[in-house]
Design a protein around this motif. Structure first.
Motif, mmCIF file in Angstrom:
data_model
loop_
_atom_site.group_PDB
_atom_site.id
_atom_site.type_symbol
_atom_site.label_atom_id
_atom_site.label_comp_id
_atom_site.label_asym_id
_atom_site.label_seq_id
_atom_site.Cartn_x
_atom_site.Cartn_y
_atom_site.Cartn_z
ATOM 1 N N UNK A 231 -1.977 0.950 -4.182
ATOM 2 C CA UNK A 231 -0.533 0.757 -4.141
ATOM 3 C C UNK A 231 -0.031 -0.049 -5.316
ATOM 4 N N UNK A 232 0.969 -0.884 -5.054
ATOM 5 C CA UNK A 232 1.620 -1.685 -6.094
ATOM 6 C C UNK A 232 1.482 -3.162 -5.731
ATOM 7 N N UNK A 233 1.141 -3.969 -6.739
ATOM 8 C CA UNK A 233 1.037 -5.413 -6.549
ATOM 9 C C UNK A 233 2.295 -6.060 -7.125
ATOM 10 N N UNK A 234 2.903 -6.929 -6.328
ATOM 11 C CA UNK A 234 4.068 -7.697 -6.771
ATOM 12 C C UNK A 234 3.641 -9.153 -6.951
ATOM 13 N N UNK A 235 3.801 -9.654 -8.179
ATOM 14 C CA UNK A 235 3.469 -11.046 -8.479
ATOM 15 C C UNK A 235 4.769 -11.791 -8.739
ATOM 16 N N UNK A 236 5.108 -12.735 -7.859
ATOM 17 C CA UNK A 236 6.264 -13.597 -8.082
ATOM 18 C C UNK A 236 5.799 -14.762 -8.957
ATOM 19 N N UNK A 237 6.497 -14.974 -10.059
ATOM 20 C CA UNK A 237 6.053 -15.950 -11.046
ATOM 21 C C UNK A 237 6.490 -17.357 -10.641
ATOM 22 N N UNK A 238 5.473 -18.165 -10.364
ATOM 23 C CA UNK A 238 5.657 -19.569 -10.001
ATOM 24 C C UNK A 238 4.750 -20.405 -10.911
ATOM 25 N N UNK A 239 4.965 -21.693 -10.943
ATOM 26 C CA UNK A 239 4.083 -22.568 -11.726
ATOM 27 C C UNK A 239 2.635 -22.474 -11.219
ATOM 28 N N UNK A 240 2.366 -22.534 -9.895
ATOM 29 C CA UNK A 240 0.973 -22.394 -9.432
ATOM 30 C C UNK A 240 0.342 -21.055 -9.833
ATOM 31 N N UNK A 241 1.118 -19.973 -9.838
ATOM 32 C CA UNK A 241 0.577 -18.664 -10.231
ATOM 33 C C UNK A 241 0.184 -18.683 -11.705
ATOM 34 N N UNK A 242 1.017 -19.303 -12.540
ATOM 35 C CA UNK A 242 0.686 -19.408 -13.963
ATOM 36 C C UNK A 242 -0.605 -20.211 -14.161
ATOM 37 N N UNK A 243 -0.759 -21.298 -13.416
ATOM 38 C CA UNK A 243 -1.974 -22.123 -13.516
ATOM 39 C C UNK A 243 -3.200 -21.319 -13.089
ATOM 40 N N UNK A 244 -3.068 -20.543 -12.020
ATOM 41 C CA UNK A 244 -4.172 -19.690 -11.544
ATOM 42 C C UNK A 244 -4.624 -18.708 -12.636
ATOM 43 N N UNK A 245 -3.665 -18.052 -13.277
ATOM 44 C CA UNK A 245 -3.996 -17.074 -14.316
ATOM 45 C C UNK A 245 -4.529 -17.776 -15.561
ATOM 46 N N UNK A 246 -3.988 -18.937 -15.874
ATOM 47 C CA UNK A 246 -4.480 -19.696 -17.018
ATOM 48 C C UNK A 246 -5.948 -20.076 -16.814
ATOM 49 N N UNK A 247 -6.312 -20.501 -15.607
ATOM 50 C CA UNK A 247 -7.714 -20.845 -15.300
ATOM 51 C C UNK A 247 -8.612 -19.611 -15.422
ATOM 52 N N UNK B 26 0.823 -1.203 0.000
ATOM 53 C CA UNK B 26 0.000 0.000 0.000
ATOM 54 C C UNK B 26 0.862 1.260 0.000
ATOM 55 N N UNK B 27 0.273 2.329 -0.516
ATOM 56 C CA UNK B 27 0.964 3.609 -0.575
ATOM 57 C C UNK B 27 1.366 3.923 -2.003
ATOM 58 N N UNK B 28 2.138 5.000 -2.134
ATOM 59 C CA UNK B 28 2.627 5.354 -3.465
ATOM 60 C C UNK B 28 4.001 5.998 -3.348
ATOM 61 N N UNK B 29 4.656 6.127 -4.467
ATOM 62 C CA UNK B 29 5.948 6.795 -4.480
ATOM 63 C C UNK B 29 7.106 5.890 -4.130
ATOM 64 N N UNK B 30 8.227 6.548 -3.854
ATOM 65 C CA UNK B 30 9.490 5.829 -3.592
ATOM 66 C C UNK B 30 9.430 4.919 -2.382
ATOM 67 N N UNK B 31 8.706 5.356 -1.345
ATOM 68 C CA UNK B 31 8.631 4.524 -0.136
ATOM 69 C C UNK B 31 8.025 3.162 -0.447
ATOM 70 N N UNK B 32 6.975 3.162 -1.264
ATOM 71 C CA UNK B 32 6.324 1.903 -1.616
ATOM 72 C C UNK B 32 7.250 1.054 -2.483
ATOM 73 N N UNK B 33 7.914 1.673 -3.437
ATOM 74 C CA UNK B 33 8.874 0.944 -4.286
ATOM 75 C C UNK B 33 9.975 0.329 -3.420
ATOM 76 N N UNK B 34 10.445 1.053 -2.425
ATOM 77 C CA UNK B 34 11.493 0.511 -1.544
ATOM 78 C C UNK B 34 11.002 -0.726 -0.808
ATOM 79 N N UNK B 35 9.741 -0.699 -0.354
ATOM 80 C CA UNK B 35 9.170 -1.876 0.318
ATOM 81 C C UNK B 35 9.120 -3.064 -0.651
ATOM 82 N N UNK B 36 8.728 -2.793 -1.898
ATOM 83 C CA UNK B 36 8.678 -3.846 -2.923
ATOM 84 C C UNK B 36 10.074 -4.421 -3.150
#
Length: 194
Positions: free
Chosen positions: A152-168, A24-34
């Motif tokens: 804010x910003x969403x970070x998606x780490x790409x894993x096989x289960x994540x790909x299956x979720x999006x494919x569905x 949550x949030x915006x700007x550099x602080x949020x990017x730093x958390x990411x």
């Protein structure tokens, strides 16, 4: 334009639920958390003007960024627009209307993943749905970042289960009446790397 996937209105609320971790949030602080949680991804993909701007403003150049000079469906500020134009990018343009994923967009994203250059994809229309093919096409251990408007910003780490979720999710969108009678074989072949 080739084949296309149309997002039915009833699916829009599903896309407001983050596909990864919301910072949550915006700007550099949020990017730093990411950045503290991101690790060292295989590829870094940024979808959205404000997210891309804040990454570049923090000295991070994504492998691929996808922008449309708009934020929250309004023109982005000149500061953001000029801030996403970095000399480190090769620019490619594509047309992709709002609420649609076109075969052309998928082709350009595929090209960007195969390139050894940093690519800035400029979308005439709307890039909001570009996170979906980006997640499906990204190498495992990559990271896709996209903005969640007003949050804010969403970070998606790409894993096989994540790909299956999006494919569905994309399968269920394709099964809707808006898409049922249309061909999607080229899109699926490209999204699945064949």
């Amino acid at each position: 334009m080739g084949e296309k996937i149309i997002l039915p209105p009833e699916f829009r609320p599903l896309l407001r639920v983050p596909f990864g971790t919301l910072f949550t949030g915006d700007g550099r602080d949020t990017i730093q958390k990411v950045l503290e949680c991101m690790g060292n991804p295989t590829k870094l993909i940024s979808v959205g003007d404000v997210t891309t701007f804040h990454l570049l403003d923090s000295g991070i150049i994504p492998d691929i960024c996808i922008v449309d000079d708009r934020t929250k469906r309004e023109p982005a500020s000149e500061k953001v627009v000029s801030g996403t134009r970095h000399t480190g990018f090769k620019e490619i343009t594509v047309t992709n209307p709002a609420g649609i994923i076109t075969e052309d967009l998928i082709n350009v994203i595929n090209y960007a993943f195969e390139s050894d250059q940093n690519i800035r994809i400029f979308v005439y229309g709307e890039e909001d749905l570009a996170a979906l093919p980006s997640i499906l096409m990204a190498p495992i251990c990559s990271v896709v970042l996209y903005g969640q408007p007003g949050e804010g910003i969403v970070m998606v780490k790409i894993t096989r289960p994540k790909k299956i979720e999006i494919q569905k999710l994309i399968d269920s969108i394709i099964e809707q009446p808006e898409n049922k009678d249309k061909l999607h074989s080229n899109i699926w072949r490209k999204l699945n790397g064949h």
